[in-house]
Write an enzyme that holds these catalytic residues in place. Structure first.
Site, mmCIF file in Angstrom:
data_model
loop_
_atom_site.group_PDB
_atom_site.id
_atom_site.type_symbol
_atom_site.label_atom_id
_atom_site.label_comp_id
_atom_site.label_asym_id
_atom_site.label_seq_id
_atom_site.Cartn_x
_atom_site.Cartn_y
_atom_site.Cartn_z
ATOM 1 N N HIS A 198 -5.235 -8.951 -2.630
ATOM 2 C CA HIS A 198 -5.115 -9.786 -1.431
ATOM 3 C C HIS A 198 -3.941 -10.725 -1.523
ATOM 4 O O HIS A 198 -3.206 -10.929 -0.563
ATOM 5 C CB HIS A 198 -6.386 -10.622 -1.269
ATOM 6 C CG HIS A 198 -7.465 -9.883 -0.570
ATOM 7 N ND1 HIS A 198 -8.792 -10.143 -0.781
ATOM 8 C CD2 HIS A 198 -7.421 -8.904 0.334
ATOM 9 C CE1 HIS A 198 -9.508 -9.341 -0.027
ATOM 10 N NE2 HIS A 198 -8.698 -8.579 0.653
ATOM 11 N N ARG A 305 -0.992 2.683 8.977
ATOM 12 C CA ARG A 305 -1.958 3.030 7.917
ATOM 13 C C ARG A 305 -3.352 2.620 8.381
ATOM 14 O O ARG A 305 -3.829 1.534 8.097
ATOM 15 C CB ARG A 305 -1.601 2.291 6.623
ATOM 16 C CG ARG A 305 -0.343 2.793 5.923
ATOM 17 C CD ARG A 305 -0.138 2.029 4.631
ATOM 18 N NE ARG A 305 0.726 2.723 3.693
ATOM 19 C CZ ARG A 305 2.016 2.426 3.503
ATOM 20 N NH1 ARG A 305 2.581 1.462 4.193
ATOM 21 N NH2 ARG A 305 2.721 3.096 2.614
ATOM 22 N N ARG A 345 -1.655 7.342 11.377
ATOM 23 C CA ARG A 345 -2.091 8.217 10.290
ATOM 24 C C ARG A 345 -3.606 8.124 10.168
ATOM 25 O O ARG A 345 -4.165 7.023 10.146
ATOM 26 C CB ARG A 345 -1.432 7.817 8.980
ATOM 27 C CG ARG A 345 -1.858 8.739 7.841
ATOM 28 C CD ARG A 345 -1.144 8.429 6.569
ATOM 29 N NE ARG A 345 -1.615 7.187 5.973
ATOM 30 C CZ ARG A 345 -1.115 6.678 4.853
ATOM 31 N NH1 ARG A 345 -0.116 7.280 4.254
ATOM 32 N NH2 ARG A 345 -1.581 5.560 4.358
ATOM 33 N N GLU A 443 3.451 14.909 0.922
ATOM 34 C CA GLU A 443 3.358 13.972 -0.200
ATOM 35 C C GLU A 443 2.741 14.611 -1.438
ATOM 36 O O GLU A 443 2.513 13.954 -2.436
ATOM 37 C CB GLU A 443 2.610 12.705 0.215
ATOM 38 C CG GLU A 443 1.281 12.927 0.894
ATOM 39 C CD GLU A 443 0.646 11.625 1.391
ATOM 40 O OE1 GLU A 443 1.096 10.536 0.998
ATOM 41 O OE2 GLU A 443 -0.315 11.720 2.166
ATOM 42 N N ASN A 466 5.995 7.801 -1.852
ATOM 43 C CA ASN A 466 5.185 7.103 -2.865
ATOM 44 C C ASN A 466 4.280 8.094 -3.596
ATOM 45 O O ASN A 466 4.216 8.121 -4.816
ATOM 46 C CB ASN A 466 4.308 6.025 -2.226
ATOM 47 C CG ASN A 466 5.100 5.077 -1.359
ATOM 48 O OD1 ASN A 466 6.305 4.980 -1.513
ATOM 49 N ND2 ASN A 466 4.441 4.393 -0.444
ATOM 50 N N ASP A 467 3.598 8.905 -2.813
ATOM 51 C CA ASP A 467 2.714 9.887 -3.438
ATOM 52 C C ASP A 467 3.479 11.096 -3.951
ATOM 53 O O ASP A 467 3.124 11.658 -4.980
ATOM 54 C CB ASP A 467 1.622 10.334 -2.450
ATOM 55 C CG ASP A 467 0.490 9.323 -2.407
ATOM 56 O OD1 ASP A 467 0.076 8.876 -3.488
ATOM 57 O OD2 ASP A 467 0.040 8.978 -1.306
ATOM 58 N N ARG A 477 0.363 5.918 -9.622
ATOM 59 C CA ARG A 477 1.250 4.887 -9.086
ATOM 60 C C ARG A 477 0.691 3.477 -9.223
ATOM 61 O O ARG A 477 1.407 2.511 -9.014
ATOM 62 C CB ARG A 477 1.626 5.191 -7.629
ATOM 63 C CG ARG A 477 0.487 5.136 -6.649
ATOM 64 C CD ARG A 477 0.896 5.764 -5.313
ATOM 65 N NE ARG A 477 0.997 4.773 -4.257
ATOM 66 C CZ ARG A 477 0.914 5.061 -2.967
ATOM 67 N NH1 ARG A 477 0.776 6.310 -2.564
ATOM 68 N NH2 ARG A 477 1.005 4.121 -2.063
ATOM 69 N N CYS A 514 8.511 8.020 5.183
ATOM 70 C CA CYS A 514 7.788 6.777 5.452
ATOM 71 C C CYS A 514 7.312 6.093 4.175
ATOM 72 O O CYS A 514 6.615 5.096 4.220
ATOM 73 C CB CYS A 514 6.613 7.013 6.402
ATOM 74 S SG CYS A 514 5.343 8.069 5.703
HETATM 75 C C1 PEP Z 1 3.388 7.555 0.701
HETATM 76 O O1 PEP Z 1 2.596 8.117 -0.050
HETATM 77 O O2 PEP Z 1 4.617 7.514 0.499
HETATM 78 C C2 PEP Z 1 2.910 6.853 1.900
HETATM 79 C C3 PEP Z 1 3.727 6.437 2.821
HETATM 80 O O3 PEP Z 1 1.591 6.650 2.026
HETATM 81 P P1 PEP Z 1 0.736 5.596 1.171
HETATM 82 O O4 PEP Z 1 1.720 4.717 0.452
HETATM 83 O O5 PEP Z 1 -0.080 4.868 2.172
HETATM 84 O O6 PEP Z 1 -0.028 6.494 0.274
HETATM 85 MG MG MG Z 2 0.581 8.515 0.568
#
Ligand code: PEP
Ligand code: MG
Length: 584
Positions: A198, A305, A345, A443, A466-467, A477, A514
């Site tokens: 948070h 999200r 999403r 992803e 990110n994923d 991660r 994204c």
């Molecule tokens: C990602 O995985 O890059 C992504 C945008 O989704 P999140 O970070 O919400 O998993």
């Molecule tokens: Mg993701």
């Protein structure tokens, strides 16, 4: 004292310089003693009074929240109020007083320990971090019970001096965080916390430099030490040498100037030197984020999200948002974006909603029943969300984005459920956009490597770097022990990224990025060189990325990128990518 540097998790960008103010945690090592039978009722009453007092405290914080404060803040206080009312905390502690004759503090700490152990079992990081909320409410109760004074600094000046104070704490409760806004502290450093804590979320929404997960910072840093927080690097320098302090002051001033300058390009279209228009979209978590998206001049929302609407639904009932409630949130976002597209999403959560420790079975939640896997296993919940999103599509341009797809049958099942939701709405005479665009997050490496399967079935693609990086490099991660292995410039990652962008373009299907990479100016030119035309990022990053685009020449970048993609030597790749920024 000699200068030293601490490393933690960067959660909010920028540089803060100031003197430390240490917040002492309320001691959990309270007095333990047994009470006599005749004292039980008085002890019960004492705890009940403390609960009532904390409730009033939290309610006051809630009602004093200024209108313009980030909505998360109010939601966090609500979570604390919920926890306070949860029988698992107060009622169980009262039972301990009655049954075991513990004094109130001991009973409370015993129950908090029990709840903490239950939270530790939870696999999902977001939920596990909610343990901190329970501890924070517990701390608040203990402070009332033990009569500990409020912990925040009382600088009785005009408030300007807060700008020179960096708050250092073991942990900070969201309720105490509210005072950051009121008092405009320079920044904060906490021992606990992760990207999803948070405090991190609030820091980002307040745009205050912060570093969390600093382990023993609150023990190593002394009251009034000079501190530099480099929020971009997650580094804290304690008692810096005059030279270092000077350098950081210059850097800070430079960042401020650069920020001010960027404000001038808010209304400028993101067009490269050779005339190619790039679409810059916003990542949002709640409908209210649309205000900053609009303010930053975003062309739309590239990633809503939606799981944030479901989070914070902790509590005894685990009530998830209803279709109407979701619809209202999606509609709000669509209306706020004034005709610009809003990409929603579908729910991206782990195996553990609605959160119950006993339901935890996933050994490795990142590889478990997450996102679309979860939704396909819970078709009713998925259908409810799809209906809500579809209903919102009657109010503007909505796109549907599906996370974590890897298999053709998952795509087909998803499309079938979407069709089912559409049919239900048709039958009920409820309006929606019949030709709503449906896209897939790319992803998972398997998705990137089997792209034709997606191109054949989907209207657009959005790369979640990110994923994609997490799964390509096999690193969790959120695990700080392997954080150093998280490398967006790994040749394997670049291969997947460039392949998806190129194949998407060739097939004439829109591709966006994204993940965090899209908002990081270090990578803007590389992504442009790969042919990316759509970037979606946190609104605060948008103008800096736009600035990069305005000074970019695509032909030149394409050539440079081709060379980089041929390289297999990581150090050469890293050097070439930073060179791109320096020369283009
Ligand atoms: C990602 O995985 O890059 C992504 C945008 O989704 P999140 O970070 O919400 O998993
Ligand atoms: Mg993701």
């Amino acid at each position: 004292m000699a200068s030293f540097t601490l490393h933690g998790i960067p959660v909010s960008r920028g540089i803060a310089i100031g003197r430390s103010h240490l917040l002492a945690p309320a001691a959990m090592d309270v007095k333990h003693y047994l009470i006599g039978e005749t004292e039980v009722e008085a002890e019960v009453q004492r705890l009940q009074n403390a609960v009532a007092k904390v409730r009033t405290e939290l309610q006051t914080i809630r009602s004093d929240l200024p209108k313009e404060s980030p909505p998360e803040l109010g939601a966090f206080v609500d979570v604390h109020l919920l926890i306070l009312s949860d029988p698992m905390l107060a009622e169980m502690s009262l039972d301990i007083i009655r049954n075991r004759h513990y004094n109130a503090e001991w009973a409370l700490v015993t129950q908090i320990d029990e709840l903490s152990a239950q939270f530790d079992e939870i696999e999902d990081t977001y939920l596990r971090e909610r343990k901190m909320d329970v501890l924070q409410v517990g701390e608040r109760l203990l402070k009332v019970l033990t009569g500990t004074a409020t912990r925040l600094p009382e600088v009785d000046s005009d408030g300007a001096s807060f700008a020179n104070i960096v708050v250092v704490a073991y942990d900070i409760s969201p309720a105490d965080m509210l005072q950051f806004r009121d008092r405009a502290f320079a920044g904060f450093v906490t021992d606990l916390g992760g990207q999803n804590s948070h405090t991190a979320i609030v820091a980002r929404s307040l745009d205050i430099p912060a570093a969390v997960g600093m382990n023993h910072a609150s023990k190593l840093i002394k009251q009034d030490d000079w501190i530099i927080i480099d929020g971009d690097a997650g580094v804290v320098i304690v008692d810096p040498a005059p030279m270092i302090l000077k350098q950081y002051r210059e850097l800070q001033a430079h960042q401020l100037r650069a920020r001010r300058k960027l404000g001038k390009i808010k209304k400028t279209r993101a067009v490269t030197l050779d005339g190619t228009e790039i679409s810059l979209l916003a990542n949002i978590e709640l409908p209210s984020d649309c205000a900053s998206a609009m303010e930053s001049g975003a062309n739309g929302v590239g990633l809503f999200r939606s799981e944030f609407l479901f989070m914070g639904r902790i509590g005894p009932q685990h009530e998830l948002p209803t279709e109407d409630e979701q619809f209202e949130s999606y509609r709000q976002a669509v209306v706020a974006m004034k005709g610009r597209p809003v990409t929603i999403r579908t729910l991206d959560v782990g195996a553990d909603k609605p959160l119950s420790a006993e339901e935890q079975t996933a050994l490795n939640p990142a590889l478990g029943l997450r996102a679309i896997r979860y939704c396909l296993a819970e078709p009713q919940l998925f259908l409810t969300q799809l209906r809500a999103i579809l209903r919102a599509s009657a109010f503007g341009t909505v796109k549907l984005l599906i996370p974590m797809l890897a298999h053709a049958f998952e795509i087909d099942q998803t499309l079938a459920i979407i069709e089912q939701a559409k049919q239900q709405l048709r039958d009920e005479g409820i309006g929606f956009d019949e030709s709503i665009k449906i896209g897939a997050m790319i992803e998972i490496p398997a998705a990137a490597l089997a792209l034709p399967m997606f191109i054949k079935r989907m209207d657009f693609l959005s790369i979640g770097t990110n994923d994609l990086i997490q799964y390509t490099l096999a690193i969790d991660r959120v695990d700080h022990e392997v954080a150093h292995l998280y490398n967006p410039l790994h040749p394997a990652v670049l291969f997947l990224l460039s392949t998806v962008i190129a194949m998407g373009r060739k097939a004439g299907i829109p591709v966006s990025v994204c993940g965090e990479m899209a908002g990081d100016v270090k990578f803007t030119r590389l992504l442009l060189g790969m042919g990316l035309l759509e970037f979606s990022m946190h609104p605060a990053q948008l103008l800096a990325v736009k600035q990069e685009i305005l000074n970019s020449d695509l032909d030149d970048l394409t050539l440079q990128t081709k060379k980089i993609l041929r390289s297999t030597e990581p150090s050469a790749i890293a050097a070439a990518v930073s060179q791109m920024r320096a020369t283009a």
